[in-house]
Design a protein around this motif. Sequence first.
Motif, PDB file in Angstrom:
ATOM      1  N   GLU A  78     -48.767 -22.424   1.209  1.00 29.27           N
ATOM      2  CA  GLU A  78     -48.402 -21.445   0.185  1.00 29.27           C
ATOM      3  C   GLU A  78     -47.208 -20.606   0.630  1.00 29.27           C
ATOM      4  N   PRO A  96     -38.588 -20.540  -2.681  1.00 32.98           N
ATOM      5  CA  PRO A  96     -37.891 -19.823  -3.760  1.00 32.98           C
ATOM      6  C   PRO A  96     -36.769 -18.922  -3.244  1.00 32.98           C
ATOM      7  N   MET A  97     -36.972 -18.346  -2.054  1.00 36.01           N
ATOM      8  CA  MET A  97     -35.919 -17.476  -1.522  1.00 36.01           C
ATOM      9  C   MET A  97     -34.737 -18.287  -1.032  1.00 36.01           C
ATOM     10  N   PHE A 102     -44.388 -20.902  -2.000  1.00 38.66           N
ATOM     11  CA  PHE A 102     -44.241 -19.784  -2.935  1.00 38.66           C
ATOM     12  C   PHE A 102     -43.296 -18.693  -2.454  1.00 38.66           C
ATOM     13  N   VAL A 103     -43.041 -18.644  -1.144  1.00 45.73           N
ATOM     14  CA  VAL A 103     -42.211 -17.552  -0.642  1.00 45.73           C
ATOM     15  C   VAL A 103     -40.904 -18.069  -0.037  1.00 45.73           C
TER      16      VAL A 103
END
Lengths: 331, 276
Positions: free
Chosen positions: B183, B191-192, B187-188
């Motif tokens: 995750e 995307p960044m 999710f982190v």
Amino acid sequence: MGEIVLNRITKSFGDVSVIPPLDLTIADGEFVVFVGPSGCGKSTLLRLIAGLEDSSSGAIRIDGKDATALPPAQRGLAMVFQSYALYPHMTVRNNIAFPLKMARMDKAAIDRKVEAAAKVLNLTSYLDRRPGQLSGGQRQRVAIGRAIVREPTAFLFDEPLSNLDAALRVNMRLEISELHASLGTTMIYVTHDQVEAMTMADKIVVLNAGRIEQVGSPIELYNRPCNRFVAGFIGSPRMNIIEGAETGGQAHAIGIRPEHLALSTDSGHWAGTVSVSEHLGSDTFVYVQVDGVGTLVARAGGEFPVRHGDRVWLTPQPDRLHRFDAEGKAL
Amino acid sequence: MARAATNRRKLVLTLLAWTVGIAMFFPILWTALTSFKTEAEAIASPPSFLAFHWTLENYAEVQARSDYFLHFMNSVVISLGSTLAGLLVAVPAAWSMAFVPGRRTRDVLMWMLSTKMLPPVGVLIPIYLLFRDSGLLDSRIGLIIVLTLINLPIIVWMLFTYFREIPGEILEAARMDGAGLREEILFVLLPMAVPGIASTLLLNVILAWNEAFWTLNLSASQSAPLTAFIASYSSPEGLFYAKLSAASTMAVAPILILGWFSQKQLVRGLTFGAVK
Ligand SMILES: Nc1ncnc2c1ncn2[C@@H]1O[C@H](COP(=O)(O)OP(=O)(O)OP(=O)(O)O)[C@@H](O)[C@H]1O
Ligand SMILES: [Mg+2]
């Protein structure tokens, strides 16, 4: 419940030992503040509890369970970082919802909790903004929101207010204290701000080079520091330390806090010359060059009209004298 | 005085940039022009630049003689496939190098880069034999595997540089928030890193599309991408420049168009961190 017990915990980075064996018990619901000089290992200790660093040896128990080998995700703790560490690509809403999504909570419950947290923290009108569009104080509130929604066993704060300006710090300090009062959850708070430590803590842990110098309530530490390090670290301005003949032979050094030195313009125990006087309105701090003793700081309540070069007399309150032996231990 | 000097500097630099740009683009332009000539005009001396009899017969001929679409699809599958496979391996690799570096991380990075300095022919025979014995010769899967391995060092390096710019505390916050490794990355981190990943993806599609050594040597008819399609016009019964040019133009056009539309992204990605 949120009891945290550290048992003979140590940490080394390579060959460098940062935390020698350390024991500490933090009771459920307590607000504990770690203070100490820069580089003494406050952040490292907090990160050990969080699980962001692996301990080199020793054990950590959280809530009665052995957490030594658990990854951070499974320790049930929430952390607020100095840099806020918000997710820049998510809206405020999604930032706060993230831990709930990770916990696989259902959508309706997540929305409810996010709205409730936003209301408490005055963030309701910013929910659809990105962190980049918020002020520092608002960002810090988002970080706190993200921490409270998941109802953690304990909160960890690493100098959360040090990037904020003075006025905002006072506000946020109060907000965090109120939060602690209303949630009753264990909080561990790292700071090097005297006032934060004294005002917020139930219990202060004074660290020096990874070792615990003293643990106690703010007032205990203020009234009965166990050694010169703690005496010098708690209280502002620092306690005056006097060595040599003036100690009267019963101690290696004596200490007296500025607020326990009476100032007079005509008579007293020590005579000296004012070198600097700081007039704050509510208080006056006078730095006095005392003959044969050195510089002593004294505090007078209200306005005390002296200037550089004036002659003044200082008298210590006898029952407020601290005595230390040659090793610096309090007698 | 100073302004005049900077203006002259600007002029010189502009001229230089245009000269280099035109010198680099000219062969491609010439190939495209030649593809519209007859074979006779293509080898005429002196050559004519624009005043020739424009024709599409080469394209018709090339289309009739070989299956452009098959090769095109092979190129698409191989370049996309190897890039995606590369990302799958490189994302976790770059994650660990950027966020949990060990004492040897630098060395591993240098070692990976050093594999790009080895002449590929040096390992052609062993790889050819391995492919033959495992039935991978002339298969898309085989080419995807080879191109993935060839370009992996570049993908890892690029991702590593992008990831290093991302503050580790944000990933730690995700861990505190209950995110597992999967995750945290999904999710982190990703995307960044979208701009960086997009340009890595683009660059690798281009590199894989243009790769000729391995695709020529390890494919025959079934899996041959556009590089082999071009090569088939450079032999054996004498040179047909116009048809070769037509084939080249057809092979290069898709990637040129992709590059044109994504140039902003590419430049931004490649200078990421350097300018900030
Ligand atoms: N990853 C690391 N590798 C090596 N040494 C480290 C690492 N992290 C911290 N240290 C060392 O450990 C010691 C304690 O660092 P730590 O960050 O815990 O201090 P601190 O008390 O939080 O200081 P500050 O008040 O400045 O934040 C320092 O001497 C630091 O150099
Ligand atoms: Mg710190």
